[in-house]
Write a protein that holds these residues in place. Structure first.
Motif, PDB file in Angstrom:
ATOM      1  N   LEU A   1      -1.609 -45.992  36.941  1.00  0.00           N
ATOM      2  CA  LEU A   1      -0.802 -44.838  36.552  1.00  0.00           C
ATOM      3  C   LEU A   1      -0.124 -45.174  35.228  1.00  0.00           C
ATOM      4  CD1 LEU A   1       0.448 -42.061  37.242  1.00  0.00           C
ATOM      5  CD2 LEU A   1       2.253 -43.302  38.467  1.00  0.00           C
ATOM      6  N   ALA A   2      -0.459 -44.424  34.174  1.00  0.00           N
ATOM      7  CA  ALA A   2       0.011 -44.768  32.830  1.00  0.00           C
ATOM      8  C   ALA A   2       1.152 -43.888  32.348  1.00  0.00           C
ATOM      9  CB  ALA A   2      -1.163 -44.689  31.841  1.00  0.00           C
ATOM     10  N   SER A   3       1.672 -43.030  33.198  1.00  0.00           N
ATOM     11  CA  SER A   3       2.809 -42.185  32.815  1.00  0.00           C
ATOM     12  C   SER A   3       3.871 -42.268  33.905  1.00  0.00           C
ATOM     13  CB  SER A   3       2.357 -40.733  32.619  1.00  0.00           C
ATOM     14  OG  SER A   3       1.808 -40.215  33.814  1.00  0.00           O
ATOM     15  N   GLU A   4       5.027 -41.706  33.608  1.00  0.00           N
ATOM     16  CA  GLU A   4       6.112 -41.737  34.583  1.00  0.00           C
ATOM     17  C   GLU A   4       5.721 -40.932  35.818  1.00  0.00           C
ATOM     18  OE1 GLU A   4       8.665 -43.611  34.373  1.00  0.00           O
ATOM     19  OE2 GLU A   4       8.230 -44.286  32.331  1.00  0.00           O
ATOM     20  N   GLY A   5       6.029 -41.467  36.986  1.00  0.00           N
ATOM     21  CA  GLY A   5       5.740 -40.770  38.224  1.00  0.00           C
ATOM     22  C   GLY A   5       6.253 -41.564  39.399  1.00  0.00           C
ATOM     23  N   THR A   6       6.579 -40.858  40.468  1.00  0.00           N
ATOM     24  CA  THR A   6       7.100 -41.513  41.665  1.00  0.00           C
ATOM     25  C   THR A   6       6.310 -41.028  42.872  1.00  0.00           C
ATOM     26  OG1 THR A   6       9.315 -41.571  40.696  1.00  0.00           O
ATOM     27  CG2 THR A   6       9.145 -41.902  43.072  1.00  0.00           C
ATOM     28  N   ASP A   7       5.803 -41.956  43.646  1.00  0.00           N
ATOM     29  CA  ASP A   7       5.039 -41.629  44.852  1.00  0.00           C
ATOM     30  C   ASP A   7       3.917 -40.632  44.560  1.00  0.00           C
ATOM     31  OD1 ASP A   7       6.642 -43.316  46.356  1.00  0.00           O
ATOM     32  OD2 ASP A   7       8.057 -41.727  46.875  1.00  0.00           O
ATOM     33  N   VAL A   8       3.113 -40.987  43.575  1.00  0.00           N
ATOM     34  CA  VAL A   8       1.963 -40.145  43.219  1.00  0.00           C
ATOM     35  C   VAL A   8       0.824 -40.471  44.175  1.00  0.00           C
ATOM     36  CG1 VAL A   8       0.335 -39.523  41.403  1.00  0.00           C
ATOM     37  CG2 VAL A   8       2.686 -40.141  40.804  1.00  0.00           C
ATOM     38  N   ARG A   9       0.376 -39.484  44.920  1.00  0.00           N
ATOM     39  CA  ARG A   9      -0.689 -39.674  45.902  1.00  0.00           C
ATOM     40  C   ARG A   9      -2.026 -39.300  45.259  1.00  0.00           C
ATOM     41  NH1 ARG A   9      -0.465 -36.322  50.133  1.00  0.00           N
ATOM     42  NH2 ARG A   9      -1.189 -37.837  51.687  1.00  0.00           N
ATOM     43  N   ALA A  10      -3.002 -40.181  45.402  1.00  0.00           N
ATOM     44  CA  ALA A  10      -4.277 -39.943  44.718  1.00  0.00           C
ATOM     45  C   ALA A  10      -5.434 -40.613  45.450  1.00  0.00           C
ATOM     46  CB  ALA A  10      -4.201 -40.449  43.276  1.00  0.00           C
ATOM     47  N   LEU A  11      -6.631 -40.084  45.172  1.00  0.00           N
ATOM     48  CA  LEU A  11      -7.893 -40.685  45.606  1.00  0.00           C
ATOM     49  C   LEU A  11      -8.586 -41.259  44.385  1.00  0.00           C
ATOM     50  CD1 LEU A  11      -9.102 -37.735  47.846  1.00  0.00           C
ATOM     51  CD2 LEU A  11      -7.990 -39.820  48.634  1.00  0.00           C
ATOM     52  N   PHE A  12      -9.358 -42.316  44.584  1.00  0.00           N
ATOM     53  CA  PHE A  12      -9.986 -42.986  43.445  1.00  0.00           C
ATOM     54  C   PHE A  12     -11.449 -43.304  43.737  1.00  0.00           C
ATOM     55  CE2 PHE A  12      -5.494 -44.183  43.485  1.00  0.00           C
ATOM     56  CZ  PHE A  12      -5.103 -43.794  42.208  1.00  0.00           C
ATOM     57  N   GLU A  13     -12.201 -43.392  42.644  1.00  0.00           N
ATOM     58  CA  GLU A  13     -13.579 -43.869  42.724  1.00  0.00           C
ATOM     59  C   GLU A  13     -13.892 -44.628  41.454  1.00  0.00           C
ATOM     60  OE1 GLU A  13     -17.014 -41.536  44.474  1.00  0.00           O
ATOM     61  OE2 GLU A  13     -17.520 -41.437  42.330  1.00  0.00           O
ATOM     62  N   LEU A  14     -14.361 -45.852  41.604  1.00  0.00           N
ATOM     63  CA  LEU A  14     -14.760 -46.682  40.476  1.00  0.00           C
ATOM     64  C   LEU A  14     -16.244 -47.003  40.622  1.00  0.00           C
ATOM     65  CD1 LEU A  14     -11.723 -49.127  40.229  1.00  0.00           C
ATOM     66  CD2 LEU A  14     -12.411 -47.449  38.511  1.00  0.00           C
ATOM     67  N   THR A  15     -17.009 -46.706  39.568  1.00  0.00           N
ATOM     68  CA  THR A  15     -18.458 -46.894  39.616  1.00  0.00           C
ATOM     69  C   THR A  15     -18.910 -47.715  38.418  1.00  0.00           C
ATOM     70  OG1 THR A  15     -18.733 -44.749  40.703  1.00  0.00           O
ATOM     71  CG2 THR A  15     -20.689 -45.734  39.709  1.00  0.00           C
ATOM     72  N   LEU A  16     -19.642 -48.780  38.689  1.00  0.00           N
ATOM     73  CA  LEU A  16     -20.290 -49.556  37.643  1.00  0.00           C
ATOM     74  C   LEU A  16     -21.725 -49.054  37.556  1.00  0.00           C
ATOM     75  CD1 LEU A  16     -19.931 -51.898  35.636  1.00  0.00           C
ATOM     76  CD2 LEU A  16     -20.674 -53.458  37.447  1.00  0.00           C
ATOM     77  N   LEU A  17     -22.082 -48.471  36.398  1.00  0.00           N
ATOM     78  CA  LEU A  17     -23.355 -47.773  36.278  1.00  0.00           C
ATOM     79  C   LEU A  17     -24.524 -48.734  36.099  1.00  0.00           C
ATOM     80  CD1 LEU A  17     -22.466 -44.701  34.027  1.00  0.00           C
ATOM     81  CD2 LEU A  17     -22.449 -44.903  36.513  1.00  0.00           C
ATOM     82  N   ASP A  18     -25.582 -48.461  36.847  1.00  0.00           N
ATOM     83  CA  ASP A  18     -26.851 -49.180  36.702  1.00  0.00           C
ATOM     84  C   ASP A  18     -27.559 -48.615  35.472  1.00  0.00           C
ATOM     85  OD1 ASP A  18     -29.328 -50.327  36.875  1.00  0.00           O
ATOM     86  OD2 ASP A  18     -29.913 -49.327  38.726  1.00  0.00           O
ATOM     87  N   GLN A  19     -27.799 -49.452  34.465  1.00  0.00           N
ATOM     88  CA  GLN A  19     -28.382 -48.984  33.206  1.00  0.00           C
ATOM     89  C   GLN A  19     -29.898 -49.155  33.141  1.00  0.00           C
ATOM     90  OE1 GLN A  19     -25.879 -49.649  29.587  1.00  0.00           O
ATOM     91  NE2 GLN A  19     -24.759 -51.100  30.880  1.00  0.00           N
ATOM     92  N   SER A  20     -30.519 -49.414  34.287  1.00  0.00           N
ATOM     93  CA  SER A  20     -31.974 -49.556  34.311  1.00  0.00           C
ATOM     94  C   SER A  20     -32.670 -48.240  34.592  1.00  0.00           C
ATOM     95  CB  SER A  20     -32.373 -50.567  35.401  1.00  0.00           C
ATOM     96  OG  SER A  20     -32.107 -50.039  36.695  1.00  0.00           O
ATOM     97  N   GLY A  21     -31.889 -47.206  34.953  1.00  0.00           N
ATOM     98  CA  GLY A  21     -32.482 -45.928  35.309  1.00  0.00           C
ATOM     99  C   GLY A  21     -32.810 -45.808  36.785  1.00  0.00           C
ATOM    100  N   LYS A  22     -32.531 -46.824  37.580  1.00  0.00           N
ATOM    101  CA  LYS A  22     -32.847 -46.798  39.011  1.00  0.00           C
ATOM    102  C   LYS A  22     -31.723 -46.192  39.848  1.00  0.00           C
ATOM    103  CE  LYS A  22     -35.547 -51.070  38.495  1.00  0.00           C
ATOM    104  NZ  LYS A  22     -35.645 -52.509  38.871  1.00  0.00           N
TER     105      LYS A  22
END
Length: 416
Positions: free
Chosen positions: A100-121
């Motif tokens: 969280l890069a801005s001011e906020g208190t008790d910010v509820r969120a869902l996340f997804e982090l994906t490392l992309l396969d660059q082979s096309g598979k």
């Protein structure tokens, strides 16, 4: 002696008409309702890390950060630790977090982090909160700088020999879903808000000519306008009227290579933000004249950087493709980088029932002279139609769309 009175004599006499006794009135009641709705505001960000081998070795706890991006009213950033976030792992893993890069208190969120396969598979490495049943619900970030992610996102030795790393580059796709709750009650008012009418006000200003401070001469016809309006609508007019290279005679500007009717419609659009009634303007020849006007307006819109007008003209020309106008339209599409219009025209001309007729038009001669490179593209479209639809005779790899033989002599195009 006193008179003895029967108390029953004081009872009211029964009425000769019948009556129904009314129950006691019930107290007035009121009711109300409200609805609480929880939604997820979703946003994504792609973070490319070029030069991974140079970032490696910067030290445990050191990171490279993405630019901030906004989702749900908050700023976010992706943090990548090439040597890991925790010293206990001895740089054996890379770490990946969303912060969280801005001011906020008790910010509820869902996340997804994906490392992309660059082979096309499409064998991407995905860590996601989305589409997952969670006992504790969304993750809560308490304050600015709070993070969600993985200290051991990927073992570094495996990462460096995987398809996720290509040309010393990693691509990370981040998705953030901010959970927001709002309560809505019934509206206690009914106010009709009229549609925006700023175009009406500016249009009437153009019609009145009041306070006009610049004139244009087009084919001997004079048009009055307002510098500030033109400058606000067109960066080209802004430079011409107020820039360092502005016209010396900015009170009356002569416009070359444009007809007066086209300039009149151009001005109308700049003030009204809409085209005039073309049927009223052209009468019975509405469709053909509107196509011709759209062709000229397309060039004018590109000349003065009026992107919305250019797109309106492109749509109109896509809808009205015809034998006698398509070649000229194709030339304009190529010159003014209207890629969808160009594709529509090429497909139309390449049809076997259209090609011969289009090649006989004056517009096709103009197309060959002004955009010769388009002919090779047209050949590709014709080839796609297939030999069962149309065959274009070729000798010695020479294609006769230019209506000439290898010696430059004019010949009649042959189709069979």
């Amino acid at each position: 002696m006193g008179t003895i009175v029967n108390h029953r004599d004081f009872r009211p006499k029964p009425s000769t008409t019948s009556s129904v006794s009314q129950p006691p009135s019930s107290p007035s009641t009121s009711s109300s309702s409200s609805t609480s709705r929880t939604d997820t505001v979703v946003g994504t960000h792609e973070f490319k890390i070029n030069g991974y081998s140079l970032a490696k070795g910067m030290g445990v706890g050191k990171f490279v950060a993405s630019d901030t991006f906004a989702v749900g009213g908050y700023a976010w950033a992706v943090y990548f630790y090439p040597d890991g976030k925790s010293g206990e792992d001895n740089a054996a893993y890379v770490s990946l977090f969303v912060a969280l890069a801005s001011e906020g208190t008790d910010v509820r969120a869902l996340f997804e982090l994906t490392l992309l396969d660059q082979s096309g598979k499409d064998n991407h490495k995905v860590h996601s909160h989305f589409n997952r049943m969670m006992d504790a619900g969304p993750y809560t970030l308490k304050y600015r700088g709070s993070m969600w992610g993985y200290k051991r996102f990927f073992k570094r030795s495996l990462l460096e020999t995987s398809d996720y790393l290509k040309d010393d580059c990693l691509i990370i796709h981040c998705c953030v879903g901010v959970v927001k709750t709002q309560t809505e009650g019934p509206k206690i008012y009914s106010i009709a808000v009229p549609p925006p009418d700023i175009g009406q006000h500016f249009g009437k200003l153009l019609e009145s000519g009041k306070n006009a401070d610049v004139t244009f001469e087009v084919e001997g016809e004079i048009f009055s306008a307002h510098k500030l309006v033109l400058a606000a609508r067109s960066p080209v007019f802004r430079a011409q009227l107020f820039g360092p290279m502005k016209d010396q005679n900015s009170q009356c500007i002569k416009v070359e290579e444009m007809t007066a009717p086209v300039f009149k419609v151009l001005l109308h659009f700049m003030y009204w933000d809409a085209l005039p009634d073309m049927q009223e303007l052209f009468g019975g020849n509405f469709k053909w004249a509107f196509t011709l006007m759209a062709q000229h307006l397309l060039a004018a819109a590109d000349r003065y950087a009026l992107e919305r007008l250019r797109l309106l003209c492109e749509v109109k020309l896509c809808e009205d493709v015809a034998i006698n106008t398509v070649a000229t339209t194709l030339a304009l599409a190529d010159q003014h980088h209207c890629f969808q219009l160009k594709d529509v025209c090429l497909k139309f001309i390449a049809l076997p029932e259209n090609l011969r007729a289009v090649m006989q038009t004056d517009g096709f001669i103009y197309l060959k002279e002004s955009c010769p490179s388009v002919l090779s593209e047209l050949l590709q479209y014709v080839a796609r139609i297939g030999e069962h639809s149309v065959k274009v005779r070729a000798y010695h790899n020479e294609f006769y769309l230019d209506n000439s033989d290898v010696n430059g002599r004019r010949v009649k195009p042959r189709l069979y």
